[in-house]
Design an enzyme around this catalytic site. Structure first.
Site, PDB file in Angstrom:
ATOM      1  N   GLY A 168       4.026   3.757   5.170  1.00 34.58           N
ATOM      2  CA  GLY A 168       5.168   3.497   6.049  1.00 34.58           C
ATOM      3  C   GLY A 168       5.812   2.142   5.801  1.00 34.58           C
ATOM      4  CG  LEU A 169       3.871  -1.087   5.349  1.00 28.10           C
ATOM      5  CD1 LEU A 169       2.773  -2.082   4.976  1.00 28.10           C
ATOM      6  CD2 LEU A 169       4.621  -1.605   6.583  1.00 28.10           C
ATOM      7  N   GLY A 170       7.442   1.312   2.921  1.00 32.31           N
ATOM      8  CA  GLY A 170       8.555   1.393   1.960  1.00 32.31           C
ATOM      9  C   GLY A 170       8.162   1.186   0.513  1.00 32.31           C
ATOM     10  CB  SER A 171       5.055   1.771  -1.475  1.00 36.17           C
ATOM     11  OG  SER A 171       4.889   3.128  -1.160  1.00 36.17           O
ATOM     12  CB  SER A 172       8.739   5.518  -2.528  1.00 32.66           C
ATOM     13  OG  SER A 172       9.397   5.698  -1.290  1.00 32.66           O
ATOM     14  CB  ALA A 173      12.517   2.238  -0.429  1.00 32.85           C
ATOM     15  CG  ASP A 232      12.383   3.480   4.134  1.00 30.07           C
ATOM     16  OD1 ASP A 232      12.717   3.271   5.318  1.00 30.07           O
ATOM     17  OD2 ASP A 232      11.341   4.097   3.824  1.00 30.07           O
ATOM     18  N   PRO A 292       0.838  -1.204   0.000  1.00 28.34           N
ATOM     19  CG  PRO A 292      -0.159  -1.187   2.108  1.00 28.34           C
ATOM     20  CD  PRO A 292       0.659  -2.043   1.185  1.00 28.34           C
TER      21      PRO A 292
HETATM   22  C1  MEV Z   1      10.819   6.279   6.932  1.00 32.23           C
HETATM   23  O1  MEV Z   1      10.580   4.929   6.604  1.00 32.23           O
HETATM   24  C2  MEV Z   1      11.705   6.379   8.127  1.00 32.23           C
HETATM   25  C3  MEV Z   1      12.041   7.806   8.597  1.00 32.23           C
HETATM   26  O2  MEV Z   1      12.972   7.649   9.653  1.00 32.23           O
HETATM   27  C4  MEV Z   1      12.634   8.629   7.499  1.00 32.23           C
HETATM   28  C5  MEV Z   1      14.007   8.169   7.065  1.00 32.23           C
HETATM   29  O3  MEV Z   1      14.687   7.460   7.790  1.00 32.23           O
HETATM   30  O4  MEV Z   1      14.418   8.602   5.968  1.00 32.23           O
HETATM   31  C6  MEV Z   1      10.822   8.514   9.142  1.00 32.23           C
END
Ligand code: MEV
Length: 317
Positions: free
Chosen positions: A105-110, A152, A101
């Site tokens: 916060g699960l790293g979709s872009s990375a 990420d 999704p």
């Molecule tokens: C994002 O997945 C984690 C953060 O610490 C940002 C980052 O490390 O670049 C919020």
């Protein structure tokens, strides 16, 4: 026609997000249940540099060169060509799909960045080492996130649990015994870029308060490493709760995340916290897998849109 297929996992941060941007260590693991898939097909009759990108999830069907030079897909192509010293790329079509999704916060872009770097290089027969994939995908991540720490793209590039600290060589996670993690989506779009820049603004206004909180997160992360080594779930759960309290104090939680965190705790989780950038997105809970059904049920009743069960395990070094 068969194509070259590349996949990359999602990730979750167990401890240390945000403080990692300021040089403290953080722990992250790949989540292989969710993934980006890129299939790249040759166009033998096409002209060099004629590359079609099809990404149905975001309604994109375009020639790569028609994208702005600052588009992450174009940057991924550009950094691979530059790295390999290529000026003429064979015509091909890339199909990109993802079950991760977005803005969660699960790293979709990375995961997309890493997959693109792998796809563009492997299509030319170049199998790059994980550190190079990680370094090149960092350049793509800066477009999505401004000044990311690099955690990420590192955890996804290596596909191993990592202890990440800026400017230091990555270390791989070793645990005394596997522990179960339940991930739940709050259904609120997470905003990593906004969360990171908001924290920076507040840090600039009150460095003492923020440095103290980052240091505390750093200490929690170190203690968590010890607890992971001994497999002490109760201690690890308490550390997750403390980490969540610090993330609330730096202003990156959300009422829905707090509700899910409290729901997990009151339904038997050892501990819980938001994960990733915050302001929405996902939370994680450390659980006894025998109780996973009831905790998932309770989280869904409290509004979680999705739950995923995963494990923290040692990675082969
Ligand atoms: C994002 O997945 C984690 C953060 O610490 C940002 C980052 O490390 O670049 C919020």
């Amino acid at each position: 026609m068969t194509g070259l297929k590349i996949t990359s996992p999602a990730k979750t941060i167990l401890f240390g997000e945000h403080a990692v941007v300021y040089g403290y260590p953080a722990i992250a693991i790949p989540v292989s249940q969710l993934k980006t898939t890129i299939t790249i097909y040759p166009n033998p009759l096409g002209k060099s540099n004629d590359i079609t990108i099809i990404a149905p999830d975001i309604g994109l069907h375009k020639n790569l060169t028609s994208l702005p030079k600052t588009h992450p897909f174009f940057t991924a192509f550009d950094v691979v060509c530059h790295h390999l010293g290529i000026t003429s790329y064979p015509s091909c079509t890339l199909k990109i799909t993802s079950t991760i999704p977005i803005a969660s916060g699960l790293g979709s872009s990375a995961s997309i960045a890493v997959s693109l770097i792998k796809a563009f290089s492997q299509f030319l027969g170049a199998v790059l080492p994980p550190q190079t994939i990680t370094d090149l995908s960092y350049q793509v991540e800066t477009i999505y996130h401004g000044t990311p720490s690099g955690i990420d793209n590192t955890v996804i590039g290596f596909e191993k649990g990592v202890i990440f600290q800026k400017e230091k060589k990555v270390q791989f996670l070793e645990v005394g015994k596997p522990v179960s993690i339940l991930i739940a989506n709050s259904g609120v779009h997470g905003k990593t870029k906004e969360a990171v820049s908001g924290v920076r603004k507040r840090w600039e206004q009150d460095k003492t308060k923020y440095e103290t909180l980052f240091e505390k997160i750093g200490t929690i992360t170190q203690q968590a490493l010890d607890s992971l080594k001994t497999g002490h779930e109760i201690k690890l759960g308490l550390l997750m709760n403390e980490n969540h309290a610090c993330l609330q104090s730096i202003g990156v939680s959300h009422p829905k995340l707090d509700l899910l965190v409290n729901t997990a705790r009151s339904n038997g989780a050892f501990g819980a916290k938001l994960c990733g950038g915050g302001l929405g997105g996902n939370m994680i809970a450390l659980i006894n897998p025998d109780h996973s059904e009831e905790i998932q049920q309770a989280l869904k009743q409290a509004g979680a849109t999705q739950t995923y069960l995963t494990k923290i395990e040692s990675t082969s070094l």
